[in-house]
Design a protein around this motif. Structure first.
Motif, PDB file in Angstrom:
ATOM      1  N   LEU A  69       0.836  -1.173   0.116  1.00 27.58           N
ATOM      2  CA  LEU A  69       0.105   0.113   0.092  1.00 27.58           C
ATOM      3  C   LEU A  69       0.844   1.247   0.043  1.00 27.58           C
ATOM      4  CD1 LEU A  69      -3.055  -0.925   2.464  1.00 27.58           C
ATOM      5  CD2 LEU A  69      -2.686  -1.218  -0.328  1.00 27.58           C
ATOM      6  N   ASP A  70       1.952   1.200   0.610  1.00 26.17           N
ATOM      7  CA  ASP A  70       3.022   2.339   0.685  1.00 26.17           C
ATOM      8  C   ASP A  70       3.605   2.567  -0.695  1.00 26.17           C
ATOM      9  OD1 ASP A  70       4.430   4.363   2.286  1.00 26.17           O
ATOM     10  OD2 ASP A  70       6.128   3.110   1.680  1.00 26.17           O
ATOM     11  N   LYS A  71       3.635   1.446  -1.487  1.00 28.60           N
ATOM     12  CA  LYS A  71       4.309   1.679  -2.896  1.00 28.60           C
ATOM     13  C   LYS A  71       3.295   2.173  -3.808  1.00 28.60           C
ATOM     14  CE  LYS A  71       7.206  -1.019  -6.041  1.00 28.60           C
ATOM     15  NZ  LYS A  71       7.869  -2.174  -5.973  1.00 28.60           N
ATOM     16  N   ILE A  72       2.037   1.553  -3.769  1.00 26.53           N
ATOM     17  CA  ILE A  72       0.826   2.209  -4.514  1.00 26.53           C
ATOM     18  C   ILE A  72       0.673   3.531  -4.279  1.00 26.53           C
ATOM     19  CG2 ILE A  72      -1.460   1.828  -4.595  1.00 26.53           C
ATOM     20  CD1 ILE A  72      -1.217  -1.038  -4.235  1.00 26.53           C
ATOM     21  N   HIS A  73       0.821   4.088  -3.063  1.00 25.46           N
ATOM     22  CA  HIS A  73       0.620   5.573  -2.698  1.00 25.46           C
ATOM     23  C   HIS A  73       1.680   6.330  -3.052  1.00 25.46           C
ATOM     24  CE1 HIS A  73      -0.816   9.210  -0.759  1.00 25.46           C
ATOM     25  NE2 HIS A  73       0.194   9.091   0.065  1.00 25.46           N
ATOM     26  N   LYS A  74       3.192   5.980  -2.946  1.00 27.19           N
ATOM     27  CA  LYS A  74       4.176   6.760  -3.146  1.00 27.19           C
ATOM     28  C   LYS A  74       4.316   6.628  -4.642  1.00 27.19           C
ATOM     29  CE  LYS A  74       6.754   6.467   0.820  1.00 27.19           C
ATOM     30  NZ  LYS A  74       8.014   5.725   1.475  1.00 27.19           N
ATOM     31  N   GLN A  75       3.715   5.941  -5.435  1.00 25.75           N
ATOM     32  CA  GLN A  75       4.000   5.948  -7.105  1.00 25.75           C
ATOM     33  C   GLN A  75       2.889   6.634  -7.838  1.00 25.75           C
ATOM     34  OE1 GLN A  75       4.246   2.031  -9.026  1.00 25.75           O
ATOM     35  NE2 GLN A  75       5.880   1.496  -7.859  1.00 25.75           N
ATOM     36  N   GLY A  76       1.815   7.331  -6.787  1.00 28.73           N
ATOM     37  CA  GLY A  76       0.841   8.105  -7.293  1.00 28.73           C
ATOM     38  C   GLY A  76      -0.259   7.568  -8.000  1.00 28.73           C
ATOM     39  N   ILE A  77      -0.481   6.116  -8.006  1.00 25.75           N
ATOM     40  CA  ILE A  77      -1.338   5.396  -8.595  1.00 25.75           C
ATOM     41  C   ILE A  77      -2.738   6.015  -8.227  1.00 25.75           C
ATOM     42  CG2 ILE A  77      -2.486   3.165  -9.060  1.00 25.75           C
ATOM     43  CD1 ILE A  77       0.538   2.021  -8.815  1.00 25.75           C
ATOM     44  N   VAL A  78      -2.835   6.242  -6.597  1.00 25.36           N
ATOM     45  CA  VAL A  78      -4.365   6.566  -6.251  1.00 25.36           C
ATOM     46  C   VAL A  78      -4.092   7.954  -5.819  1.00 25.36           C
ATOM     47  CG1 VAL A  78      -4.779   4.184  -5.510  1.00 25.36           C
ATOM     48  CG2 VAL A  78      -3.468   5.690  -3.945  1.00 25.36           C
ATOM     49  N   LYS A  79      -5.135   8.648  -5.597  1.00 22.59           N
ATOM     50  CA  LYS A  79      -5.382  10.127  -5.339  1.00 22.59           C
ATOM     51  C   LYS A  79      -5.086  10.272  -3.773  1.00 22.59           C
ATOM     52  CE  LYS A  79      -6.644  11.566  -9.315  1.00 22.59           C
ATOM     53  NZ  LYS A  79      -5.781  12.729  -9.715  1.00 22.59           N
ATOM     54  N   SER A  80      -5.171   9.353  -3.010  1.00 17.99           N
ATOM     55  CA  SER A  80      -5.095   9.643  -1.316  1.00 17.99           C
ATOM     56  C   SER A  80      -4.345   8.280  -0.853  1.00 17.99           C
ATOM     57  CB  SER A  80      -6.228   9.904  -0.744  1.00 17.99           C
ATOM     58  OG  SER A  80      -7.243   8.930  -0.844  1.00 17.99           O
ATOM     59  N   LYS A  81      -3.994   8.267   0.426  1.00 15.72           N
ATOM     60  CA  LYS A  81      -3.323   7.105   1.094  1.00 15.72           C
ATOM     61  C   LYS A  81      -4.424   6.187   1.259  1.00 15.72           C
ATOM     62  CE  LYS A  81      -0.731   5.752   4.986  1.00 15.72           C
ATOM     63  NZ  LYS A  81      -0.045   6.229   6.217  1.00 15.72           N
ATOM     64  N   PRO A  82      -4.051   4.969   0.710  1.00 15.22           N
ATOM     65  CA  PRO A  82      -5.106   3.795   1.025  1.00 15.22           C
ATOM     66  C   PRO A  82      -5.294   3.492   2.392  1.00 15.22           C
ATOM     67  CG  PRO A  82      -3.380   2.956  -0.468  1.00 15.22           C
ATOM     68  CD  PRO A  82      -3.133   4.445  -0.070  1.00 15.22           C
ATOM     69  N   VAL A  83      -6.819   2.742   2.647  1.00 12.19           N
ATOM     70  CA  VAL A  83      -7.148   2.520   4.010  1.00 12.19           C
ATOM     71  C   VAL A  83      -7.152   1.286   4.222  1.00 12.19           C
ATOM     72  CG1 VAL A  83      -9.143   2.777   5.602  1.00 12.19           C
ATOM     73  CG2 VAL A  83      -8.416   4.670   4.314  1.00 12.19           C
ATOM     74  N   ALA A  84      -6.495   0.415   5.130  1.00  9.41           N
ATOM     75  CA  ALA A  84      -6.631  -1.197   5.326  1.00  9.41           C
ATOM     76  C   ALA A  84      -7.135  -1.229   6.615  1.00  9.41           C
ATOM     77  CB  ALA A  84      -5.448  -1.669   5.086  1.00  9.41           C
ATOM     78  N   ILE A  85      -8.096  -2.212   6.827  1.00  8.35           N
ATOM     79  CA  ILE A  85      -8.483  -2.779   7.920  1.00  8.35           C
ATOM     80  C   ILE A  85      -8.619  -4.146   7.901  1.00  8.35           C
ATOM     81  CG2 ILE A  85     -10.786  -2.821   9.248  1.00  8.35           C
ATOM     82  CD1 ILE A  85     -11.489  -0.019   7.811  1.00  8.35           C
ATOM     83  N   ARG A  86      -7.998  -4.848   9.105  1.00  7.50           N
ATOM     84  CA  ARG A  86      -7.964  -6.242   9.379  1.00  7.50           C
ATOM     85  C   ARG A  86      -9.405  -6.903   9.550  1.00  7.50           C
ATOM     86  NH1 ARG A  86      -4.936  -4.824  13.650  1.00  7.50           N
ATOM     87  NH2 ARG A  86      -3.310  -3.979  13.039  1.00  7.50           N
ATOM     88  N   MET A  87      -9.616  -7.849   8.820  1.00  7.97           N
ATOM     89  CA  MET A  87     -10.983  -8.623   8.959  1.00  7.97           C
ATOM     90  C   MET A  87     -10.516 -10.097   9.719  1.00  7.97           C
ATOM     91  SD  MET A  87     -12.169  -7.998   4.932  1.00  7.97           S
ATOM     92  CE  MET A  87     -13.400  -9.308   5.513  1.00  7.97           C
ATOM     93  N   GLU A  88     -10.385  -9.939  11.118  1.00  6.06           N
ATOM     94  CA  GLU A  88     -10.205 -10.956  12.015  1.00  6.06           C
ATOM     95  C   GLU A  88     -11.445 -11.747  12.069  1.00  6.06           C
ATOM     96  OE1 GLU A  88      -7.766  -9.897  15.310  1.00  6.06           O
ATOM     97  OE2 GLU A  88      -6.693  -8.334  14.126  1.00  6.06           O
ATOM     98  N   GLU A  89     -11.215 -13.058  12.415  1.00  8.21           N
ATOM     99  CA  GLU A  89     -12.457 -13.812  12.507  1.00  8.21           C
ATOM    100  C   GLU A  89     -12.545 -13.884  13.953  1.00  8.21           C
ATOM    101  OE1 GLU A  89     -12.747 -17.516  10.365  1.00  8.21           O
ATOM    102  OE2 GLU A  89     -11.795 -16.671   8.803  1.00  8.21           O
ATOM    103  N   LEU A  90     -13.927 -13.737  14.535  1.00  6.62           N
ATOM    104  CA  LEU A  90     -14.170 -14.112  15.927  1.00  6.62           C
ATOM    105  C   LEU A  90     -14.579 -15.576  16.214  1.00  6.62           C
ATOM    106  CD1 LEU A  90     -15.669 -10.684  16.829  1.00  6.62           C
ATOM    107  CD2 LEU A  90     -13.264 -11.231  16.964  1.00  6.62           C
ATOM    108  N   LYS A  91     -14.173 -16.066  17.204  1.00  3.38           N
ATOM    109  CA  LYS A  91     -14.460 -17.320  17.565  1.00  3.38           C
ATOM    110  C   LYS A  91     -14.924 -17.633  18.850  1.00  3.38           C
ATOM    111  CE  LYS A  91     -11.348 -19.411  14.370  1.00  3.38           C
ATOM    112  NZ  LYS A  91     -10.205 -20.352  14.021  1.00  3.38           N
TER     113      LYS A  91
END
Length: 91
Positions: A69-91
């Motif tokens: 995601l840092d590489k995608i942002h630094k290369q200017g491919i996207v307009k803003s910093k990407p957002v990532a959220i972990r999708m953890e499974e609750l058991k």
């Protein structure tokens, strides 16, 4: 360490509606061993400079997601910093 955790991720990019943008994003994710489970993109809007692209990943290592995601942002491919959220499974 948090970087060693492997889980699925919700990722949002604000991407320009141009040919090849999605290909560049997925190419970088692939190089960092991040598989894509699903992709959703909002309908084209002539007035918007960028549209949200939502991806759900397969299980991936947090460290690789951060690097990609840092590489995608630094290369200017996207307009803003990407957002990532972990999708953890609750058991």
């Amino acid at each position: 360490k948090i970087d060693d955790i492997s889980t699925r991720f919700y990722i949002r990019f604000m991407a320009p509606d141009k040919v090849g943008v999605l290909s560049k994003i997925t190419g970088i994710l692939s190089k960092h061993k991040i598989g894509i489970n699903s992709v959703t993109q909002k309908a084209h809007d002539h007035w918007a400079s960028a549209l949200p692209v939502i991806m759900l990943t397969d299980t991936a290592q947090e460290k690789m997601v951060k690097i990609a995601l840092d590489k995608i942002h630094k290369q200017g491919i996207v307009k803003s910093k990407p957002v990532a959220i972990r999708m953890e499974e609750l058991k």
